[in-house]
Design a protein around this motif. Structure first.
Motif, PDB file in Angstrom:
ATOM      1  N   CYS A 177       0.856  -1.182   0.000  1.00  0.00           N
ATOM      2  CA  CYS A 177       0.000   0.000   0.000  1.00  0.00           C
ATOM      3  C   CYS A 177       0.890   1.228   0.000  1.00  0.00           C
ATOM      4  O   CYS A 177       1.567   1.509   0.978  1.00  0.00           O
ATOM      5  CB  CYS A 177      -0.906  -0.050   1.235  1.00  0.00           C
ATOM      6  N   ASP A 178       0.890   1.977  -1.136  1.00  0.00           N
ATOM      7  CA  ASP A 178       1.720   3.180  -1.205  1.00  0.00           C
ATOM      8  C   ASP A 178       0.893   4.448  -1.106  1.00  0.00           C
ATOM      9  O   ASP A 178       1.422   5.532  -1.229  1.00  0.00           O
ATOM     10  CB  ASP A 178       2.506   3.264  -2.510  1.00  0.00           C
ATOM     11  N   GLU A 179      -0.387   4.316  -0.898  1.00  0.00           N
ATOM     12  CA  GLU A 179      -1.249   5.491  -0.808  1.00  0.00           C
ATOM     13  C   GLU A 179      -1.101   6.164   0.551  1.00  0.00           C
ATOM     14  O   GLU A 179      -0.842   5.501   1.539  1.00  0.00           O
ATOM     15  CB  GLU A 179      -2.714   5.073  -0.996  1.00  0.00           C
ATOM     16  N   PRO A 180      -1.290   7.479   0.601  1.00  0.00           N
ATOM     17  CA  PRO A 180      -1.278   8.126   1.915  1.00  0.00           C
ATOM     18  C   PRO A 180      -2.519   7.705   2.712  1.00  0.00           C
ATOM     19  O   PRO A 180      -3.595   7.510   2.155  1.00  0.00           O
ATOM     20  CB  PRO A 180      -1.307   9.616   1.592  1.00  0.00           C
ATOM     21  N   GLY A 181      -2.329   7.523   4.019  1.00  0.00           N
ATOM     22  CA  GLY A 181      -3.438   7.124   4.877  1.00  0.00           C
ATOM     23  C   GLY A 181      -3.566   5.624   5.065  1.00  0.00           C
ATOM     24  O   GLY A 181      -4.527   5.152   5.675  1.00  0.00           O
ATOM     25  N   CYS A 182      -2.628   4.854   4.535  1.00  0.00           N
ATOM     26  CA  CYS A 182      -2.658   3.398   4.724  1.00  0.00           C
ATOM     27  C   CYS A 182      -2.234   3.062   6.155  1.00  0.00           C
ATOM     28  O   CYS A 182      -1.374   3.704   6.731  1.00  0.00           O
ATOM     29  CB  CYS A 182      -1.706   2.705   3.754  1.00  0.00           C
ATOM     30  N   LEU A 183      -2.852   2.026   6.690  1.00  0.00           N
ATOM     31  CA  LEU A 183      -2.499   1.523   8.015  1.00  0.00           C
ATOM     32  C   LEU A 183      -1.949   0.112   7.870  1.00  0.00           C
ATOM     33  O   LEU A 183      -2.345  -0.629   6.969  1.00  0.00           O
ATOM     34  CB  LEU A 183      -3.720   1.492   8.932  1.00  0.00           C
ATOM     35  N   PHE A 184      -1.077  -0.249   8.799  1.00  0.00           N
ATOM     36  CA  PHE A 184      -0.526  -1.602   8.810  1.00  0.00           C
ATOM     37  C   PHE A 184      -0.869  -2.264  10.128  1.00  0.00           C
ATOM     38  O   PHE A 184      -0.792  -1.645  11.185  1.00  0.00           O
ATOM     39  CB  PHE A 184       0.994  -1.572   8.607  1.00  0.00           C
ATOM     40  N   GLU A 185      -1.250  -3.532  10.059  1.00  0.00           N
ATOM     41  CA  GLU A 185      -1.552  -4.318  11.253  1.00  0.00           C
ATOM     42  C   GLU A 185      -0.734  -5.604  11.200  1.00  0.00           C
ATOM     43  O   GLU A 185      -0.369  -6.070  10.121  1.00  0.00           O
ATOM     44  CB  GLU A 185      -3.041  -4.677  11.315  1.00  0.00           C
ATOM     45  N   TYR A 186      -0.476  -6.156  12.365  1.00  0.00           N
ATOM     46  CA  TYR A 186       0.276  -7.405  12.422  1.00  0.00           C
ATOM     47  C   TYR A 186      -0.375  -8.352  13.422  1.00  0.00           C
ATOM     48  O   TYR A 186      -1.172  -7.940  14.261  1.00  0.00           O
ATOM     49  CB  TYR A 186       1.739  -7.159  12.818  1.00  0.00           C
ATOM     50  N   ARG A 187      -0.016  -9.628  13.313  1.00  0.00           N
ATOM     51  CA  ARG A 187      -0.439 -10.620  14.300  1.00  0.00           C
ATOM     52  C   ARG A 187       0.655 -11.673  14.439  1.00  0.00           C
ATOM     53  O   ARG A 187       1.434 -11.905  13.512  1.00  0.00           O
ATOM     54  CB  ARG A 187      -1.764 -11.267  13.931  1.00  0.00           C
ATOM     55  N   PHE A 188       0.695 -12.291  15.625  1.00  0.00           N
ATOM     56  CA  PHE A 188       1.646 -13.369  15.925  1.00  0.00           C
ATOM     57  C   PHE A 188       0.867 -14.638  16.207  1.00  0.00           C
ATOM     58  O   PHE A 188      -0.089 -14.623  16.987  1.00  0.00           O
ATOM     59  CB  PHE A 188       2.476 -13.045  17.167  1.00  0.00           C
ATOM     60  N   TYR A 189       1.300 -15.723  15.601  1.00  0.00           N
ATOM     61  CA  TYR A 189       0.697 -17.025  15.852  1.00  0.00           C
ATOM     62  C   TYR A 189       1.787 -17.958  16.359  1.00  0.00           C
ATOM     63  O   TYR A 189       2.866 -18.049  15.770  1.00  0.00           O
ATOM     64  CB  TYR A 189       0.066 -17.593  14.573  1.00  0.00           C
ATOM     65  N   ASN A 190       1.520 -18.658  17.468  1.00  0.00           N
ATOM     66  CA  ASN A 190       2.475 -19.595  18.047  1.00  0.00           C
ATOM     67  C   ASN A 190       2.129 -21.001  17.563  1.00  0.00           C
ATOM     68  O   ASN A 190       1.091 -21.548  17.928  1.00  0.00           O
ATOM     69  CB  ASN A 190       2.413 -19.513  19.580  1.00  0.00           C
ATOM     70  N   TYR A 191       3.017 -21.600  16.757  1.00  0.00           N
ATOM     71  CA  TYR A 191       2.766 -22.947  16.232  1.00  0.00           C
ATOM     72  C   TYR A 191       2.873 -24.022  17.314  1.00  0.00           C
ATOM     73  O   TYR A 191       2.169 -25.020  17.262  1.00  0.00           O
ATOM     74  CB  TYR A 191       3.751 -23.278  15.103  1.00  0.00           C
ATOM     75  N   ASP A 192       3.773 -23.846  18.267  1.00  0.00           N
ATOM     76  CA  ASP A 192       3.981 -24.867  19.299  1.00  0.00           C
ATOM     77  C   ASP A 192       2.748 -25.038  20.180  1.00  0.00           C
ATOM     78  O   ASP A 192       2.364 -26.148  20.521  1.00  0.00           O
ATOM     79  CB  ASP A 192       5.191 -24.518  20.166  1.00  0.00           C
ATOM     80  N   GLU A 193       2.147 -23.927  20.583  1.00  0.00           N
ATOM     81  CA  GLU A 193       0.954 -23.984  21.440  1.00  0.00           C
ATOM     82  C   GLU A 193      -0.340 -23.931  20.639  1.00  0.00           C
ATOM     83  O   GLU A 193      -1.426 -23.994  21.213  1.00  0.00           O
ATOM     84  CB  GLU A 193       0.986 -22.824  22.442  1.00  0.00           C
ATOM     85  N   GLU A 194      -0.209 -23.764  19.327  1.00  0.00           N
ATOM     86  CA  GLU A 194      -1.362 -23.631  18.439  1.00  0.00           C
ATOM     87  C   GLU A 194      -2.333 -22.573  18.962  1.00  0.00           C
ATOM     88  O   GLU A 194      -3.523 -22.811  19.119  1.00  0.00           O
ATOM     89  CB  GLU A 194      -2.055 -24.974  18.250  1.00  0.00           C
ATOM     90  N   ALA A 195      -1.777 -21.398  19.229  1.00  0.00           N
ATOM     91  CA  ALA A 195      -2.577 -20.301  19.779  1.00  0.00           C
ATOM     92  C   ALA A 195      -2.155 -18.992  19.128  1.00  0.00           C
ATOM     93  O   ALA A 195      -0.996 -18.807  18.763  1.00  0.00           O
ATOM     94  CB  ALA A 195      -2.374 -20.213  21.287  1.00  0.00           C
TER      95      ALA A 195
END
Length: 143
Positions: free
Chosen positions: A1-19
Motif C-alpha cells: 500500500c503506497d497510498e497516503p493514509g494506509c495503516l498496517f496491522e500485524y499478528r503473531f501465531y504460536n505454532y507450538d501452542e497452536e494459539a
C-alpha cells in the motif's frame, strides 16, 4: 500500500501452542515481542489497510508473512549467580564440618589429658569406673 493514509496491522501465531499470541494490532514499529514471547516457532503476518478499508486477503511467506524459530537468550546472569551461590554454600559447609571435626579432636585430647592428670582417681566413691566424658562435661560447665 503506497497510498497516503494506509495503516498496517500485524499478528503473531504460536505454532507450538497452536494459539494466537497477538491478534491484529495496529501498533507502530518498533515491535518488541521479546518481553512476551517464549521460545518456539512463530508466524508473523502483516496486512495493509487502505483508506477505503480494504485489506490484503492473501498471505504469502516472504511477502507479508514470515515463519521463524525463536530461541531466547541464555540466562547467563542467573547461571553465574546460582553457581556462585552453590560454591559459597559448599565452602560454608566444608568450613563448618572442619570446625566440628577439630572441636571433637580437641575434646578427645582434653579427655586424654585429664586421664593422665588424674591417674589416681580410677574409681569414684561407689567403686565404679570414672566416666571421663561426664567428668569432662562437668569440668567444662564449671569453668
Amino acid at each position: 500500500c503506497d497510498e497516503p493514509g494506509c495503516l498496517f496491522e500485524y499478528r503473531f501465531y504460536n505454532y507450538d501452542e497452536e494459539a494466537l499470541e497477538r491478534d491484529w494490532t495496529s501498533e507502530q514499529p518498533p515491535i518488541d515481542f521479546l518481553e512476551w514471547a517464549d521460545g518456539g516457532t512463530y508466524r508473523f503476518d502483516v496486512r495493509a489497510i487502505d483508506p477505503a478499508g480494504n485489506y490484503d486477503p492473501a498471505y504469502e511467506i516472504g511477502r507479508n508473512s514470515h515463519v521463524w524459530e525463536y530461541v531466547p537468550a541464555l540466562p547467563v546472569l542467573l547461571i553465574v549467580m546460582l553457581t556462585l551461590l552453590f560454591l559459597a554454600l559448599s565452602t560454608g559447609a566444608y568450613v563448618e564440618w572442619r570446625r566440628r571435626r577439630k572441636k571433637k579432636a580437641m575434646e578427645r585430647y582434653a579427655i586424654k589429658r585429664m586421664k593422665r592428670k588424674f591417674k589416681g582417681i580410677k574409681k569414684d566413691v561407689g567403686g565404679d569406673d570414672v566416666d571421663w566424658r561426664q567428668y569432662y562435661e562437668e569440668s567444662k560447665a564449671g569453668a
